[in-house]
Enzyme design. Structure first.
Site, PDB file in Angstrom:
ATOM      1  N   HIS A 159       0.809  -1.227   0.000  1.00  0.00           N
ATOM      2  CA  HIS A 159       0.000   0.000   0.000  1.00  0.00           C
ATOM      3  C   HIS A 159       0.839   1.274   0.000  1.00  0.00           C
ATOM      4  CE1 HIS A 159      -3.688  -2.166   0.432  1.00  0.00           C
ATOM      5  NE2 HIS A 159      -3.451  -2.590   1.654  1.00  0.00           N
ATOM      6  N   ASP A 195      -3.243 -10.591  -2.031  1.00  0.00           N
ATOM      7  CA  ASP A 195      -3.795  -9.968  -0.828  1.00  0.00           C
ATOM      8  C   ASP A 195      -5.178  -9.411  -1.171  1.00  0.00           C
ATOM      9  OD1 ASP A 195      -4.305  -7.504   0.940  1.00  0.00           O
ATOM     10  OD2 ASP A 195      -2.577  -8.392   1.949  1.00  0.00           O
ATOM     11  N   HIS A 197      -6.681  -6.843  -0.326  1.00  0.00           N
ATOM     12  CA  HIS A 197      -6.727  -5.387  -0.484  1.00  0.00           C
ATOM     13  C   HIS A 197      -5.854  -4.998  -1.678  1.00  0.00           C
ATOM     14  CE1 HIS A 197      -7.598  -6.203   3.779  1.00  0.00           C
ATOM     15  NE2 HIS A 197      -8.408  -5.159   3.701  1.00  0.00           N
ATOM     16  N   ASP A 283      -5.398 -12.619   3.732  1.00  0.00           N
ATOM     17  CA  ASP A 283      -6.560 -12.036   4.381  1.00  0.00           C
ATOM     18  C   ASP A 283      -7.854 -12.254   3.607  1.00  0.00           C
ATOM     19  OD1 ASP A 283      -5.418 -10.410   2.469  1.00  0.00           O
ATOM     20  OD2 ASP A 283      -5.393  -8.605   3.687  1.00  0.00           O
TER      21      ASP A 283
END
Length: 380
Positions: A159, A195, A197, A283
């Site tokens: 990120h 992931d 996200h 996740d």
């Protein structure tokens, strides 16, 4: 230091002294595969009590791989801090100074009230060592000193944008490793991020490069909200080198693997990468507190095995995983252990948790897959 007991003692001693894992002997395992791993005590010292992205994540992994007998079969690699030159391949000098100064000050939150990125005395050095360790692990695999590797690093990186910390991340680990590989002479690199996200930081750093293919599976309308649209495909010479797959909630293993088989793998095969890098975030598991999905440990294991097989067929076996998200400690430990088994060439996979029994609906992503195939020229 030839016995498993001696190697385990050295492993714990190294973490205690902050030496990394640099002294372990080279050990061939599985189908004669040399799988490198990096970790360091700094990745445990960057911590905040009760925070979702805490040191408990790495502890759960290390305890699981030792308990499962995997630690003795891995080739430990030294860990060093990334240089300023390496860091500035993806981040501004002013931003990097902000992180360093914040880490040297009083512990607190970095983002002026947002509680996703905390800093303490270890944050800056942990971030630098995460990048440096990953760069050197990738370099060893690129030079074929190792067959593959897994960087067990914190804080995560996907990120982090060029001048902004986000989502627990400070520096863009996998993007900076990609830039380092290119500086070492490797040209075409594929990055696959599973992931749940979106890897906005990775996309921001390398998404404009026609020699880097970035593929990202993520849950739509989940953090971060400003990136990851299906129509973000790269621009100019890099058009088509970004493949964003924003999936709805409650995708199961079958959907995960169909997306890989029908979209990600054919795009990667067409791209013909010299090396595959994987942002491994677990996740998307049904029990993770930060997403709403139906994926299981068996699904992640099947995906890891597909990635290893792809690297064997197209990249001379050269593949490196690096840790991103995953916030249920038990799930994370088993997931990383299964990925290491896949890298080692073991057939065994472990899933003591199993599928959800909560009766969640299963999302149909057939339409999304067809749209992605059309956008990326995969239709007959």
């Amino acid at each position: 230091m030839n016995t498993p007991a001696e190697r385990r003692r050295f492993f714990h001693h190294s973490l205690a002294l902050g030496l990394g894992l640099s002294g372990l002997p080279a050990v061939r395992a599985g189908r004669d595969r040399r799988v490198g791993v990096v970790t360091h005590k700094l990745f445990l010292e960057h911590d905040w009590p009760g925070h979702r992205e805490g040191a408990y994540r790495l502890r759960a992994i290390l305890e699981r791989i030792e308990k499962d007998g995997l630690l003795d079969r891995l080739v430990a690699q030294p860990v060093r801090p990334a240089s300023e030159e390496e860091l500035q391949r993806g981040h501004t000098e002013g931003y990097l100074m902000e992180v360093r100064v914040a880490s040297e000050g009083e512990p607190g939150y970095f983002n002026f009230g947002a509680q996703d990125n905390y800093v303490n005395h270890a944050t800056w050095e942990a971030a630098r060592h995460a990048v440096g360790g990953l760069i050197d692990l990738c370099g060893a695999v690129a030079r074929r000193e190792l067959d593959s590797g897994f960087a067990l690093v914190r804080p995560p990186g996907h990120h982090a944008e060029p001048s902004r910390a986000m989502g627990f991340c400070f520096v863009s680990n996998i993007a900076l490793a990609t830039r380092a590989l290119q500086a070492q002479g490797l040209k075409r690199i594929a990055i696959l991020d599973f992931d749940i996200h979106h890897g906005n930081g990775t996309q921001a750093v390398v998404g404009h490069d026609p020699d880097v293919l970035f593929l990202d599976l993520h849950q739509s309308n989940l953090f971060p909200a400003h990136s990851g649209r299906i129509d973000e495909m790269g621009e100019g010479p890099a058009r088509g080198t970004i493949v964003n797959a924003p999936v709805p909630p409650y995708v199961d293993d079958a959907g995960l693997l169909a997306l890989y088989d029908q979209v990600f793998e054919p795009v990667m095969a067409r791209f013909k990468p010299d090396m595959l890098l994987v942002s491994a975030g677990f996740d998307g598991h049904w029990r993770d507190p930060l997403s709403r999905q139906n994926m299981t440990l068996k699904g992640f294991d099947a995906l890891s095995r597909r990635l290893v097989a792809f690297a064997d067929r197209h990249c001379g076996g050269r593949v490196v995983f690096t840790l991103e998200g995953g916030y249920d400690g038990e799930v994370l430990g088993h997931a990383v252990a299964n990925s290491l088994r896949a890298l080692l060439g073991d057939e065994k996979a472990v899933d003591p948790i199993g599928p959800s029994t909560e009766g969640k609906p299963t999302a149909d992503i057939g339409g999304l897959i067809e749209k992605l195939r059309g956008l990326h020229g995969l239709t007959a």
